[in-house]
Structure formats: structure tokens, C-alpha cells
Design a protein around this motif. Structure first.
Motif, short mmCIF file in Angstrom:
data_model
loop_
_atom_site.label_atom_id
_atom_site.label_comp_id
_atom_site.label_asym_id
_atom_site.label_seq_id
_atom_site.Cartn_x
_atom_site.Cartn_y
_atom_site.Cartn_z
N UNK A 17 -15.58 -3.17 -0.73
CA UNK A 17 -16.23 -2.46 -1.84
C UNK A 17 -15.51 -1.16 -2.17
N UNK A 18 -15.22 -0.35 -1.16
CA UNK A 18 -14.61 0.96 -1.45
C UNK A 18 -13.14 0.83 -1.86
N UNK A 19 -12.44 -0.14 -1.31
CA UNK A 19 -11.03 -0.27 -1.67
C UNK A 19 -10.85 -0.84 -3.07
N UNK A 20 -11.88 -1.47 -3.58
CA UNK A 20 -11.84 -1.97 -4.96
C UNK A 20 -11.71 -0.81 -5.95
N UNK A 21 -12.19 0.36 -5.53
CA UNK A 21 -12.16 1.54 -6.39
C UNK A 21 -11.02 2.50 -6.04
N UNK A 22 -10.16 2.10 -5.10
CA UNK A 22 -9.02 2.95 -4.71
C UNK A 22 -7.98 2.99 -5.81
N UNK A 23 -7.19 4.06 -5.84
CA UNK A 23 -6.12 4.15 -6.84
C UNK A 23 -5.18 2.94 -6.77
N UNK A 24 -4.77 2.46 -7.92
CA UNK A 24 -3.95 1.25 -7.99
C UNK A 24 -2.63 1.38 -7.24
N UNK A 25 -2.10 2.59 -7.13
CA UNK A 25 -0.81 2.77 -6.45
C UNK A 25 -0.87 2.40 -4.96
N UNK A 26 -2.08 2.28 -4.42
CA UNK A 26 -2.25 1.91 -3.01
C UNK A 26 -2.60 0.44 -2.81
N UNK A 27 -2.70 -0.32 -3.90
CA UNK A 27 -3.20 -1.70 -3.83
C UNK A 27 -2.40 -2.57 -2.86
N UNK A 28 -1.07 -2.45 -2.87
CA UNK A 28 -0.24 -3.34 -2.05
C UNK A 28 0.21 -2.71 -0.74
N UNK A 29 -0.30 -1.54 -0.45
CA UNK A 29 0.05 -0.89 0.82
C UNK A 29 -1.20 -0.66 1.63
N UNK A 30 -1.82 0.50 1.46
CA UNK A 30 -2.97 0.87 2.29
C UNK A 30 -4.18 -0.04 2.07
N UNK A 31 -4.48 -0.34 0.82
CA UNK A 31 -5.64 -1.21 0.53
C UNK A 31 -5.45 -2.58 1.17
N UNK A 32 -4.26 -3.13 1.00
CA UNK A 32 -3.95 -4.43 1.57
C UNK A 32 -4.08 -4.42 3.09
N UNK A 33 -3.56 -3.38 3.73
CA UNK A 33 -3.66 -3.27 5.19
C UNK A 33 -5.10 -3.16 5.66
N UNK A 34 -5.88 -2.29 5.03
CA UNK A 34 -7.28 -2.13 5.42
C UNK A 34 -8.01 -3.46 5.31
N UNK A 35 -7.82 -4.15 4.21
CA UNK A 35 -8.51 -5.42 4.00
C UNK A 35 -8.05 -6.48 4.99
N UNK A 36 -6.74 -6.55 5.24
CA UNK A 36 -6.24 -7.56 6.16
C UNK A 36 -6.69 -7.31 7.60
N UNK A 37 -6.71 -6.04 8.02
CA UNK A 37 -7.17 -5.74 9.37
C UNK A 37 -8.63 -6.16 9.56
N UNK A 38 -9.47 -5.79 8.62
CA UNK A 38 -10.89 -6.09 8.80
C UNK A 38 -11.15 -7.61 8.75
N UNK A 39 -10.40 -8.32 7.94
CA UNK A 39 -10.56 -9.78 7.90
C UNK A 39 -10.05 -10.41 9.20
N UNK A 40 -8.98 -9.87 9.76
CA UNK A 40 -8.45 -10.36 11.04
C UNK A 40 -9.45 -10.14 12.17
#
Length: 134
Positions: free
Chosen positions: A22-45
Motif C-alpha cells: 500500500x505505501x510503496x504504491x504511493x512512493x516516488x516513481x524514481x524508486x519504483x525499480x530500486x527501493x520499492x521493488x526490493x521492499x516488495x520482493x523481500x516481504x513476498x519472500x
């Protein structure tokens, strides 16, 4: 599986996952393929490892403990614990880079702490139970 029958650590991890998504959906787009991706992948793992660990049946047909299954289950639990630590660090970086807000970081940290405590209790309980039976 119904969330009412899930282990507490899995339920808390799903809550953490929903919050991060939910919160990463509202993160700045410049982080979409770096920090947002990492946060989402870690929590799914984390959720993946916990569900896999919980699905491992450790008792043989003759009611003895299958130590190979115990080792796999313990490995998955440790993987989840490691991923929680990595998620915690990545959340800190995300906050420092203004990808997420400080309040969001605090909330993530609380949820991670809850998951770590529940996972630690599960691992301790398993170790105690398997030690008695082997």
C-alpha cells in the motif's frame, strides 16, 4: 487457507506485506525499480518461506521425526528471519532516501519486530519439540 487458521507469524507477515504494498504504491516513481521493488520482493519472500516451512510435515508414517524435513523447515524459517533483517535495512534506506515517510518506516519497523518475535518463538518451540522426540 483461511487467515484464521494461519500461524500468527504468517498472519502478521501478510499484514506487513499489505502495508508495504500500500505505501510503496504511493512512493516516488524514481524508486519504483530500486527501493520499492526490493521492499516488495523481500516481504513476498518472507511470506513464501513461512508458508513453505509451515507446510512441511516433519513426522514419518510411524510417528517418528523425519530429521531431513526438520532441517528443511528450519532452513526456511532462518531464510525468513534473514529476509526480515534485510527488509528492515531496506526500509531504513528507503526512509533516508525519502522513498517512504518516517512514520511509515516506524510502522514497518514495529511490524517487522512483531514478525521476528513470533518467528523466533515458533523456531524455539520447534527446536524444543523436535529435541524431545528425536
Amino acid at each position: 487457507m483461511d487467515s484464521k487458521s494461519d500461524l500468527s507469524v504468517i498472519t502478521k507477515s501478510k499484514d506487513l506485506c499489505n502495508y508495504i504494498l500500500t505505501i510503496t504504491d504511493k512512493s516516488p516513481k524514481k524508486f519504483r525499480f530500486t527501493l520499492v521493488s526490493r521492499l516488495q520482493n523481500y516481504v513476498l519472500s518472507i511470506i513464501e518461506a513461512l508458508i513453505k516451512a509451515n507446510e512441511i510435515y516433519v513426522y514419518s508414517a510411524d510417528k517418528t521425526i523425519n530429521m531431513n524435513a526438520v532441517a528443511i523447515r528450519t532452513g526456511l524459517q532462518r531464510d525468513a528471519l534473514t529476509e526480515l533483517k534485510l527488509l528492515s535495512y531496506m526500509a531504513q534506506v528507503a526512509m533516508e532516501q525519502q522513498c517512504i515517510l518516517p512514520k511509515q518506516y516506524e510502522q514497518i519497523t514495529r511490524k517487522i519486530y512483531d514478525c521476528q518475535n513470533l518467528l523466533g518463538a515458533w523456531m524455539k518451540s520447534d527446536a524444543k519439540r523436535f529435541q524431545k522426540r528425536s
